[in-house]
Design a protein around this motif. Structure first.
Motif, PDB file in Angstrom:
ATOM      1  N   HIS A 169      13.136  -6.250   8.142  1.00  0.00           N
ATOM      2  CA  HIS A 169      13.465  -7.566   8.922  1.00  0.00           C
ATOM      3  C   HIS A 169      14.911  -8.039   8.519  1.00  0.00           C
ATOM      4  CE1 HIS A 169       8.839  -7.488   9.319  1.00  0.00           C
ATOM      5  NE2 HIS A 169       9.369  -7.159  10.476  1.00  0.00           N
ATOM      6  N   LEU A 170      15.322  -8.160   7.167  1.00  0.00           N
ATOM      7  CA  LEU A 170      16.142  -8.862   6.843  1.00  0.00           C
ATOM      8  C   LEU A 170      17.433  -7.723   7.149  1.00  0.00           C
ATOM      9  CD1 LEU A 170      15.264  -9.577   3.004  1.00  0.00           C
ATOM     10  CD2 LEU A 170      15.131 -10.934   5.171  1.00  0.00           C
ATOM     11  N   ALA A 171      17.447  -6.911   7.006  1.00  0.00           N
ATOM     12  CA  ALA A 171      18.437  -5.761   7.550  1.00  0.00           C
ATOM     13  C   ALA A 171      18.690  -5.740   9.135  1.00  0.00           C
ATOM     14  CB  ALA A 171      18.078  -4.137   7.261  1.00  0.00           C
ATOM     15  N   MET A 172      17.523  -6.041   9.833  1.00  0.00           N
ATOM     16  CA  MET A 172      17.805  -6.042  11.185  1.00  0.00           C
ATOM     17  C   MET A 172      18.522  -7.365  11.685  1.00  0.00           C
ATOM     18  SD  MET A 172      14.026  -5.162  12.302  1.00  0.00           S
ATOM     19  CE  MET A 172      14.065  -5.514  13.844  1.00  0.00           C
ATOM     20  N   VAL A 173      18.383  -8.406  10.834  1.00  0.00           N
ATOM     21  CA  VAL A 173      19.013  -9.741  10.986  1.00  0.00           C
ATOM     22  C   VAL A 173      20.596  -9.443  10.802  1.00  0.00           C
ATOM     23  CG1 VAL A 173      19.928 -12.136  10.244  1.00  0.00           C
ATOM     24  CG2 VAL A 173      17.475 -11.202  10.471  1.00  0.00           C
ATOM     25  N   ALA A 174      21.289  -8.500   9.632  1.00  0.00           N
ATOM     26  CA  ALA A 174      22.460  -8.343   9.170  1.00  0.00           C
ATOM     27  C   ALA A 174      22.960  -7.378  10.440  1.00  0.00           C
ATOM     28  CB  ALA A 174      22.223  -7.579   8.010  1.00  0.00           C
ATOM     29  N   VAL A 175      22.049  -6.356  10.807  1.00  0.00           N
ATOM     30  CA  VAL A 175      22.881  -5.575  11.933  1.00  0.00           C
ATOM     31  C   VAL A 175      23.113  -6.376  13.151  1.00  0.00           C
ATOM     32  CG1 VAL A 175      22.225  -3.486  13.452  1.00  0.00           C
ATOM     33  CG2 VAL A 175      21.654  -3.609  10.939  1.00  0.00           C
ATOM     34  N   LYS A 176      22.095  -7.012  13.620  1.00  0.00           N
ATOM     35  CA  LYS A 176      22.336  -7.959  14.769  1.00  0.00           C
ATOM     36  C   LYS A 176      23.640  -9.026  14.618  1.00  0.00           C
ATOM     37  CE  LYS A 176      19.934 -11.671  15.317  1.00  0.00           C
ATOM     38  NZ  LYS A 176      20.992 -12.942  15.370  1.00  0.00           N
ATOM     39  N   ASN A 177      23.902  -9.377  13.565  1.00  0.00           N
ATOM     40  CA  ASN A 177      24.912 -10.427  13.503  1.00  0.00           C
ATOM     41  C   ASN A 177      26.326  -9.696  13.395  1.00  0.00           C
ATOM     42  OD1 ASN A 177      23.069 -12.188  13.978  1.00  0.00           O
ATOM     43  ND2 ASN A 177      22.994 -13.132  11.822  1.00  0.00           N
ATOM     44  N   HIS A 178      26.007  -8.670  12.583  1.00  0.00           N
ATOM     45  CA  HIS A 178      27.479  -7.681  12.561  1.00  0.00           C
ATOM     46  C   HIS A 178      27.790  -7.139  13.894  1.00  0.00           C
ATOM     47  CE1 HIS A 178      28.626  -7.082   8.028  1.00  0.00           C
ATOM     48  NE2 HIS A 178      27.575  -7.466   8.008  1.00  0.00           N
ATOM     49  N   ASP A 179      26.959  -6.889  14.679  1.00  0.00           N
ATOM     50  CA  ASP A 179      26.983  -6.203  16.217  1.00  0.00           C
ATOM     51  C   ASP A 179      27.618  -7.727  16.849  1.00  0.00           C
ATOM     52  OD1 ASP A 179      26.200  -3.848  15.572  1.00  0.00           O
ATOM     53  OD2 ASP A 179      24.130  -4.390  16.944  1.00  0.00           O
ATOM     54  N   ASN A 180      27.081  -8.742  16.774  1.00  0.00           N
ATOM     55  CA  ASN A 180      27.658 -10.057  17.410  1.00  0.00           C
ATOM     56  C   ASN A 180      29.203 -10.264  17.153  1.00  0.00           C
ATOM     57  OD1 ASN A 180      24.997 -10.160  18.742  1.00  0.00           O
ATOM     58  ND2 ASN A 180      24.528 -12.090  17.584  1.00  0.00           N
ATOM     59  N   ALA A 181      29.502 -10.158  15.866  1.00  0.00           N
ATOM     60  CA  ALA A 181      30.750 -10.285  15.332  1.00  0.00           C
ATOM     61  C   ALA A 181      31.900  -9.447  15.884  1.00  0.00           C
ATOM     62  CB  ALA A 181      30.592 -10.460  13.831  1.00  0.00           C
ATOM     63  N   MET A 182      31.322  -8.274  16.365  1.00  0.00           N
ATOM     64  CA  MET A 182      32.112  -7.392  16.831  1.00  0.00           C
ATOM     65  C   MET A 182      33.022  -7.920  18.058  1.00  0.00           C
ATOM     66  SD  MET A 182      32.490  -4.700  14.741  1.00  0.00           S
ATOM     67  CE  MET A 182      33.397  -3.455  16.015  1.00  0.00           C
ATOM     68  N   ASN A 183      32.305  -9.002  18.779  1.00  0.00           N
ATOM     69  CA  ASN A 183      32.919  -9.384  19.819  1.00  0.00           C
ATOM     70  C   ASN A 183      33.545 -10.955  19.720  1.00  0.00           C
ATOM     71  OD1 ASN A 183      32.142  -7.573  21.621  1.00  0.00           O
ATOM     72  ND2 ASN A 183      29.984  -7.978  21.638  1.00  0.00           N
ATOM     73  N   ASN A 184      33.759 -11.251  18.277  1.00  0.00           N
ATOM     74  CA  ASN A 184      34.384 -12.492  18.158  1.00  0.00           C
ATOM     75  C   ASN A 184      35.639 -12.329  17.240  1.00  0.00           C
ATOM     76  OD1 ASN A 184      35.028 -15.036  16.959  1.00  0.00           O
ATOM     77  ND2 ASN A 184      32.895 -15.617  15.976  1.00  0.00           N
ATOM     78  N   PRO A 185      36.584 -12.496  17.895  1.00  0.00           N
ATOM     79  CA  PRO A 185      38.012 -12.415  17.564  1.00  0.00           C
ATOM     80  C   PRO A 185      38.283 -13.222  15.758  1.00  0.00           C
ATOM     81  CG  PRO A 185      38.087 -13.666  19.475  1.00  0.00           C
ATOM     82  CD  PRO A 185      36.713 -13.356  19.233  1.00  0.00           C
ATOM     83  N   PHE A 186      37.524 -14.010  15.753  1.00  0.00           N
ATOM     84  CA  PHE A 186      37.640 -15.075  14.699  1.00  0.00           C
ATOM     85  C   PHE A 186      36.885 -14.607  13.611  1.00  0.00           C
ATOM     86  CE2 PHE A 186      38.507 -17.672  18.485  1.00  0.00           C
ATOM     87  CZ  PHE A 186      39.719 -17.972  18.148  1.00  0.00           C
ATOM     88  N   ALA A 187      36.049 -13.561  13.741  1.00  0.00           N
ATOM     89  CA  ALA A 187      35.023 -13.273  12.509  1.00  0.00           C
ATOM     90  C   ALA A 187      35.638 -12.627  11.500  1.00  0.00           C
ATOM     91  CB  ALA A 187      33.975 -12.523  13.308  1.00  0.00           C
ATOM     92  N   HIS A 188      34.932 -12.969  10.199  1.00  0.00           N
ATOM     93  CA  HIS A 188      35.596 -12.213   9.014  1.00  0.00           C
ATOM     94  C   HIS A 188      35.267 -10.669   9.084  1.00  0.00           C
ATOM     95  CE1 HIS A 188      35.956 -12.722   4.429  1.00  0.00           C
ATOM     96  NE2 HIS A 188      36.514 -11.652   4.671  1.00  0.00           N
ATOM     97  N   LEU A 189      34.048 -10.328   9.545  1.00  0.00           N
ATOM     98  CA  LEU A 189      33.806  -8.987   9.159  1.00  0.00           C
ATOM     99  C   LEU A 189      33.665  -8.442  10.659  1.00  0.00           C
ATOM    100  CD1 LEU A 189      30.883  -9.362   6.643  1.00  0.00           C
ATOM    101  CD2 LEU A 189      33.478  -8.810   6.344  1.00  0.00           C
ATOM    102  N   HIS A 190      34.710  -7.279  10.875  1.00  0.00           N
ATOM    103  CA  HIS A 190      34.601  -6.423  12.211  1.00  0.00           C
ATOM    104  C   HIS A 190      34.013  -5.009  11.871  1.00  0.00           C
ATOM    105  CE1 HIS A 190      37.096  -9.636  14.021  1.00  0.00           C
ATOM    106  NE2 HIS A 190      36.098  -9.777  14.554  1.00  0.00           N
TER     107      HIS A 190
END
Lengths: 391, 116
Positions: A161-182
């Protein structure tokens, strides 16, 4: 009380920023002033946690107001740990709602990568109880780890479950040009595959590297104004409709039920009650996922899901883009980044962007009501905000 | 010399507090010196734990174990652990020792071991 509107927003990239802290704080303020066409403000609130310790600078607000050539406007710094950002917004809200000021600028900035990771972790750890926690070597990651183990034992949350949160939020950040982690990640890479332990080592068991947010520099800003001022600004209308704040015991072990985050529950109730909404009315939320477990637990405490069922909603995809209640479309602290004193403003920036319909690839469809939870300490000082689109 | 860590008992209502606070959380007694120090028990039950591998720079070891223990009198405290295979719910006993050295400052705290 007068109604309060967000008329302008600005943000920097959350990453490593090689500029003086006062300039980092000023940059999104300039963007926000351009965003709404305002050239003067009545007052500045500057959110920051580590200027004096990490950046060797005190009286940051005085530096920022002068860097922006906004003197003689009043200016003060707000330090409330990792909840500094939303606390500063709350101060701005009160100034406008009370009629003391018509236009206030709230900017938050942090420059944490000025020091190495160990120093940054220790700097944040100084918010723990000095006698009952800090002297033992306690850090926020270790408190999160012990909390996670309790949650796993009681509610059946797993590392998956914890890893699923990480995967989801890393995916979301791919569409955020201001995000630290792409950096897209997969369950195979961080949990299931043969390289998972190398890619994702234990930091404080049961939590692993990808359960933690990065250490980020960054800044974000909102400009708040009265209805009279907002009426003259030609931008989509977003109202700051509710604010809530609550505290809990400084030492985590003193809490009656150690798996509860009562300050989150109480702050959220206040912020929703003031706005006249219930949790099911919220279209999009930014929750303080400095550690993956926090997104799950906060999603319960703010009322989106029943206590102990946040991980089940995650399994069903209810918190991802297109789900019942998309959480952290920005990538959250987990992937957008966590410049501690600026984080609450970063959350507000994302929600206003969403409610304006300007989030492009990460836009939550028809978002009208947004919510933020800015979590200070390990849940001992929490500020929640409700935003509403008004047409 | 046996070192102790103290809880603080409200002289008005008897409520125990750890760590120290200035006003009683139960009766809000606001008189000066409103508490009597009471040594914390050394026996308890381990509620949760972790092995922390990213430490502040003043530690000279690669990792430490931390845990939250519910003591015999119901008070909970955080301490360091020296337990080969910690398990939630296991019985532990604590002794006061050096838990951190920061420059010239030495800090003592509770270190828990598996109960025999």
């Amino acid at each position: 009380m007068r109604e309060v509107y967000v008329i302008g927003i600005g943000i920097t990239s959350f990453s490593r920023l090689e500029y003086p802290l006062s300039e980092i704080a000023a940059y999104p303020a300039m963007m926000a002033m351009r965003d709404c066409g305002i050239e003067k403000v009545d007052h500045l609130y500057v959110a920051n946690m580590g200027a004096s310790r990490v950046s060797g600078q005190t009286a940051l607000a005085s530096a920022v107001v002068d860097t922006l050539s906004l003197t003689p406007a009043g200016a003060e710094a707000i330090e409330n740990g990792p909840a500094s950002g939303a606390s500063a917004i709350k101060q701005g809200f009160m100034a406008v709602a009370s009629g003391l000021h018509d236009v206030v600028l709230v900017t938050g900035a942090e420059r944490m990568r000025e020091v190495n990771n160990l120093e940054a972790t220790d700097f944040v750890a100084t918010l723990t109880h000095p006698i009952a926690e800090y002297i033992y070597g306690t850090t926020l990651p270790s408190l999160a780890a012990m909390f996670t183990r309790l949650y796993m034992d009681k509610y059946g949350v797993t590392s998956r479950h914890l890893a699923m949160v990480a995967v989801k939020n890393h995916d979301n950040a791919m569409n955020n040009p201001f995000a630290h982690l792409h950096q897209p990640i997969t369950l195979e890479g961080i949990l299931d595959g043969p390289e998972a332990l190398t890619n994702n080592p234990f930091v404080s068991d049961p939590l692993r590297f990808f359960d933690f947010c990065p250490v980020s520099d960054g800044a974000a800003c909102v400009i708040l104004a009265s209805k009279e001022v907002a009426d003259k600004v030609k931008r989509p209308r977003v109202r700051l409709a509710g604010v809530g704040q609550a505290t809990d015991t400084h030492a985590v072990h003193e809490r009656e039920e150690p798996t509860d985050l009562l300050a989150v529950r109480r702050a959220a109730e206040q912020a929703m009650k003031m706005a006249g909404i219930k949790p099911s009315d919220v279209d999009v939320a930014e929750l303080h996922d400095a550690f993956t477990i926090l997104e799950i637990v906060e999603s319960e405490e703010v009322g989106f899901f029943k206590k102990g069922e946040g991980h089940l909603a995650l399994e069903k995809g209810e918190t991802r883009m297109g789900g019942k209640i998309p959480i952290n479309p920005s990538g959250g602290l987990k992937a957008k980044g966590h410049p501690v004193g600026a984080t609450g403003l970063g959350q507000a920036h994302e929600i206003v962007t969403q409610l304006r319909g300007e989030a492009k690839k990460r836009q939550v469809k028809d978002a009208k009501i947004g919510f933020t939870c800015n979590f200070g300490g390990f849940g001992n000082n929490v500020v929640c905000l409700t935003f509403m689109r008004e047409d | 010399m046996n070192l102790e860590i103290y809880a603080y008992k409200c002289r008005k209502c008897g409520q125990l507090h750890y760590p120290y606070r200035m006003m009683c959380k139960k009766c809000h007694n606001n008189e000066h010196n409103a508490f009597d120090p009471v040594p914390l028990p050394h026996k308890g039950k381990l509620l949760t734990f972790t092995r922390l591998q990213t430490l502040a720079a003043d530690f000279s070891v690669p990792d430490i174990q931390l845990g939250i223990v519910e003591l015999e009198n119901g008070i909970r405290m955080l301490g360091q652990l020296q337990i080969a295979k910690p398990k939630s719910g296991m019985a532990v006993t604590g002794s006061v020792g050096v838990v951190r050295q920061m420059g010239y400052n030495t800090y003592h705290g509770m270190i828990f071991h598996e109960a025999k």
